[in-house]
Design a protein around this motif. Sequence first.
Motif, PDB file in Angstrom:
ATOM      1  N   SER A 103       0.843  -1.199   0.000  1.00 10.66           N
ATOM      2  CA  SER A 103       0.000   0.000   0.000  1.00 10.66           C
ATOM      3  C   SER A 103       0.879   1.251   0.000  1.00 10.66           C
ATOM      4  CB  SER A 103      -0.903   0.027   1.230  1.00 10.66           C
ATOM      5  OG  SER A 103      -1.823  -1.006   1.148  1.00 10.66           O
ATOM      6  N   LEU A 156      -0.965   7.965  -1.120  1.00 15.45           N
ATOM      7  CA  LEU A 156      -1.237   8.816  -2.291  1.00 15.45           C
ATOM      8  C   LEU A 156      -0.377  10.085  -2.195  1.00 15.45           C
ATOM      9  CD1 LEU A 156      -3.441   8.638  -4.635  1.00 15.45           C
ATOM     10  CD2 LEU A 156      -4.620  10.380  -3.342  1.00 15.45           C
ATOM     11  N   TYR A 205     -17.863   6.530 -10.924  1.00 10.76           N
ATOM     12  CA  TYR A 205     -16.426   6.821 -10.748  1.00 10.76           C
ATOM     13  C   TYR A 205     -16.236   8.150 -10.012  1.00 10.76           C
ATOM     14  CZ  TYR A 205     -11.704   8.304 -12.153  1.00 10.76           C
ATOM     15  OH  TYR A 205     -10.416   8.769 -12.156  1.00 10.76           O
ATOM     16  N   ALA A 263     -14.115   9.096  -1.580  1.00 10.29           N
ATOM     17  CA  ALA A 263     -12.776   8.702  -1.095  1.00 10.29           C
ATOM     18  C   ALA A 263     -12.015   9.918  -0.578  1.00 10.29           C
ATOM     19  CB  ALA A 263     -11.999   8.022  -2.210  1.00 10.29           C
ATOM     20  N   GLU A 318     -11.581  10.222   3.213  1.00 10.41           N
ATOM     21  CA  GLU A 318     -10.256   9.591   3.159  1.00 10.41           C
ATOM     22  C   GLU A 318     -10.387   8.072   3.321  1.00 10.41           C
ATOM     23  OE1 GLU A 318      -6.993  11.376   4.980  1.00 10.41           O
ATOM     24  OE2 GLU A 318      -7.473  13.363   4.219  1.00 10.41           O
ATOM     25  N   ASP A 319     -11.285   7.521   2.516  1.00 19.37           N
ATOM     26  CA  ASP A 319     -11.590   6.093   2.551  1.00 19.37           C
ATOM     27  C   ASP A 319     -10.863   5.388   1.410  1.00 19.37           C
ATOM     28  OD1 ASP A 319     -12.693   3.600   2.693  1.00 19.37           O
ATOM     29  OD2 ASP A 319     -14.762   4.290   2.951  1.00 19.37           O
ATOM     30  N   THR A 320      -9.901   4.544   1.774  1.00 16.65           N
ATOM     31  CA  THR A 320      -9.106   3.846   0.762  1.00 16.65           C
ATOM     32  C   THR A 320      -9.940   2.846  -0.041  1.00 16.65           C
ATOM     33  OG1 THR A 320      -7.142   4.179   2.090  1.00 16.65           O
ATOM     34  CG2 THR A 320      -6.997   2.473   0.446  1.00 16.65           C
ATOM     35  N   LEU A 337     -11.474   4.501  -2.865  1.00 16.76           N
ATOM     36  CA  LEU A 337     -10.476   4.766  -3.910  1.00 16.76           C
ATOM     37  C   LEU A 337     -10.239   3.511  -4.754  1.00 16.76           C
ATOM     38  CD1 LEU A 337      -8.588   7.142  -4.846  1.00 16.76           C
ATOM     39  CD2 LEU A 337      -6.780   6.022  -3.573  1.00 16.76           C
ATOM     40  N   ASP A 338     -10.240   2.350  -4.111  1.00 18.29           N
ATOM     41  CA  ASP A 338     -10.124   1.071  -4.835  1.00 18.29           C
ATOM     42  C   ASP A 338     -11.250   0.956  -5.859  1.00 18.29           C
ATOM     43  OD1 ASP A 338      -8.056   0.470  -3.174  1.00 18.29           O
ATOM     44  OD2 ASP A 338      -9.052  -1.166  -2.097  1.00 18.29           O
ATOM     45  N   TYR A 357     -10.863   3.255  -8.847  1.00 11.33           N
ATOM     46  CA  TYR A 357      -9.954   2.698  -9.870  1.00 11.33           C
ATOM     47  C   TYR A 357     -10.632   1.589 -10.664  1.00 11.33           C
ATOM     48  CZ  TYR A 357      -5.840   5.377  -8.653  1.00 11.33           C
ATOM     49  OH  TYR A 357      -4.953   6.405  -8.482  1.00 11.33           O
ATOM     50  N   TYR A 358     -11.524   0.855  -9.989  1.00 12.53           N
ATOM     51  CA  TYR A 358     -12.272  -0.197 -10.688  1.00 12.53           C
ATOM     52  C   TYR A 358     -13.189   0.426 -11.749  1.00 12.53           C
ATOM     53  CZ  TYR A 358     -15.896  -3.679 -11.511  1.00 12.53           C
ATOM     54  OH  TYR A 358     -16.801  -4.518 -12.111  1.00 12.53           O
ATOM     55  N   GLN A 402     -12.869   3.319 -13.117  1.00  9.28           N
ATOM     56  CA  GLN A 402     -12.049   3.925 -14.174  1.00  9.28           C
ATOM     57  C   GLN A 402     -11.721   2.854 -15.227  1.00  9.28           C
ATOM     58  OE1 GLN A 402      -7.682   4.746 -13.876  1.00  9.28           O
ATOM     59  NE2 GLN A 402      -8.441   6.758 -13.300  1.00  9.28           N
ATOM     60  N   PHE A 403     -11.398   1.669 -14.759  1.00  2.48           N
ATOM     61  CA  PHE A 403     -11.125   0.546 -15.665  1.00  2.48           C
ATOM     62  C   PHE A 403     -12.368   0.188 -16.477  1.00  2.48           C
ATOM     63  CE2 PHE A 403     -11.764  -4.162 -15.724  1.00  2.48           C
ATOM     64  CZ  PHE A 403     -10.994  -4.441 -16.834  1.00  2.48           C
ATOM     65  N   LEU A 422      -5.150   8.721   2.291  1.00  3.23           N
ATOM     66  CA  LEU A 422      -5.479   7.719   1.262  1.00  3.23           C
ATOM     67  C   LEU A 422      -4.261   6.905   0.850  1.00  3.23           C
ATOM     68  CD1 LEU A 422      -7.881   9.742  -1.013  1.00  3.23           C
ATOM     69  CD2 LEU A 422      -8.471   7.748   0.328  1.00  3.23           C
ATOM     70  N   ILE A 428      -2.868   3.779  -1.956  1.00  2.00           N
ATOM     71  CA  ILE A 428      -3.143   3.006  -3.167  1.00  2.00           C
ATOM     72  C   ILE A 428      -2.795   1.560  -2.831  1.00  2.00           C
ATOM     73  CG2 ILE A 428      -2.475   2.622  -5.573  1.00  2.00           C
ATOM     74  CD1 ILE A 428      -2.079   5.669  -5.735  1.00  2.00           C
ATOM     75  N   PHE A 449      -6.295  -3.284 -10.987  1.00  2.00           N
ATOM     76  CA  PHE A 449      -7.069  -2.826 -12.154  1.00  2.00           C
ATOM     77  C   PHE A 449      -6.193  -2.074 -13.159  1.00  2.00           C
ATOM     78  CE2 PHE A 449     -10.100  -2.671  -8.527  1.00  2.00           C
ATOM     79  CZ  PHE A 449     -10.798  -3.812  -8.866  1.00  2.00           C
ATOM     80  N   THR A 457      -6.698  -1.322 -17.279  1.00  3.68           N
ATOM     81  CA  THR A 457      -6.898   0.067 -17.733  1.00  3.68           C
ATOM     82  C   THR A 457      -5.824   0.416 -18.764  1.00  3.68           C
ATOM     83  OG1 THR A 457      -7.592   0.536 -15.473  1.00  3.68           O
ATOM     84  CG2 THR A 457      -7.284   2.431 -16.900  1.00  3.68           C
TER      85      THR A 457
END
Lengths: 160, 146
Positions: free
Chosen positions: A19, A22, A100, A107, A111-113, A116-117, A120-121, A123-124, B18, B20, B27, B31
């Motif tokens: 992890s 950011l 998204y 997020a 500030e919830d990780t 954010l996951d 990104y999903y 976004q994909f 936050l 990553i 993902f 992407t």
Amino acid sequence: MFENTEPLDQEIQHDRETSIPLPAGAYGVLQQTATWAKILAITNFCSAGLQLIGMFVVLDRVRMMLRFLNGGSNYILLMILVYLIFISFTALIGWHLWIYAARLKSALLYEDTDELDLAYYYQFRYFKTLGWMVISGFILMVAAMLLFVYLRTMLSPYSY
Amino acid sequence: MEQIENTTENTGAEKPGLYITRDARSFWPGTRAWTLFLGVVGLVAAGFVGLVLVLLIRVALENSIANRGELITVTMLYILAFLILAGFGGLLLWISSRIQLANRYLHTQNIAQYTESIRLYFMIAGIFSILTVLFQVVSTMVLIGD
């Protein structure tokens, strides 16, 4: 006792390695990304609605033109299918963008990780849907060209 | 008792910042693949449009075209389509390379660049989308009123 703590330490180190925090400057950038993604989602929904209106208007005109052609109703059904494919893709892309943007904003706010996951999903998923729309468009373009060649061959004796 | 103490500790850190995670990064290859595909498609499409544009200009120069106004409009539309396709194709390839770098090296700078490239993409796509919707509104109104 040392034997027990060693693997635990390794585990914690492993988590820290996987992890990554950011970057500090990325918070503002992600905020702007979420805003633009929301704008893009709204415009996609508007575009889908306008395409739907356009479909009814165009089909009304084409219906008059194709009534003399043998099997004209089949071509109208084909046109409806093509329109519906593109309307569905546009709306789906809008939906993915909307989620998204919502996940990204959530997020950043809490500030919830985990959020954010999910961002990104989605976004994909957005790029994936866009990719499939392009592939479908290409297949439909080839099909339309073949249909055009077929129709031209079929109608050529009546053209003069 | 021990459980209560633990809960108190957790709520104390309300905003941990936050991260990553590995889940988020899982993902990224997908992407990256789709952006690469879209970028290549965009550039190939721009190539085709460019080819048509070159042929159009060549034919226009060799023959005397009566309706020059229409020809200029068509040429301008082709130039616009070429620029849009080439621009988006290049941008998507750039995003793809940023994702690849961020995923491979997991460096803060690479992640920042990836985030920045995505922001730029959504900003440009958003502006184009607004213009497209405005064009669609006008064309639908013309179509209905015709």
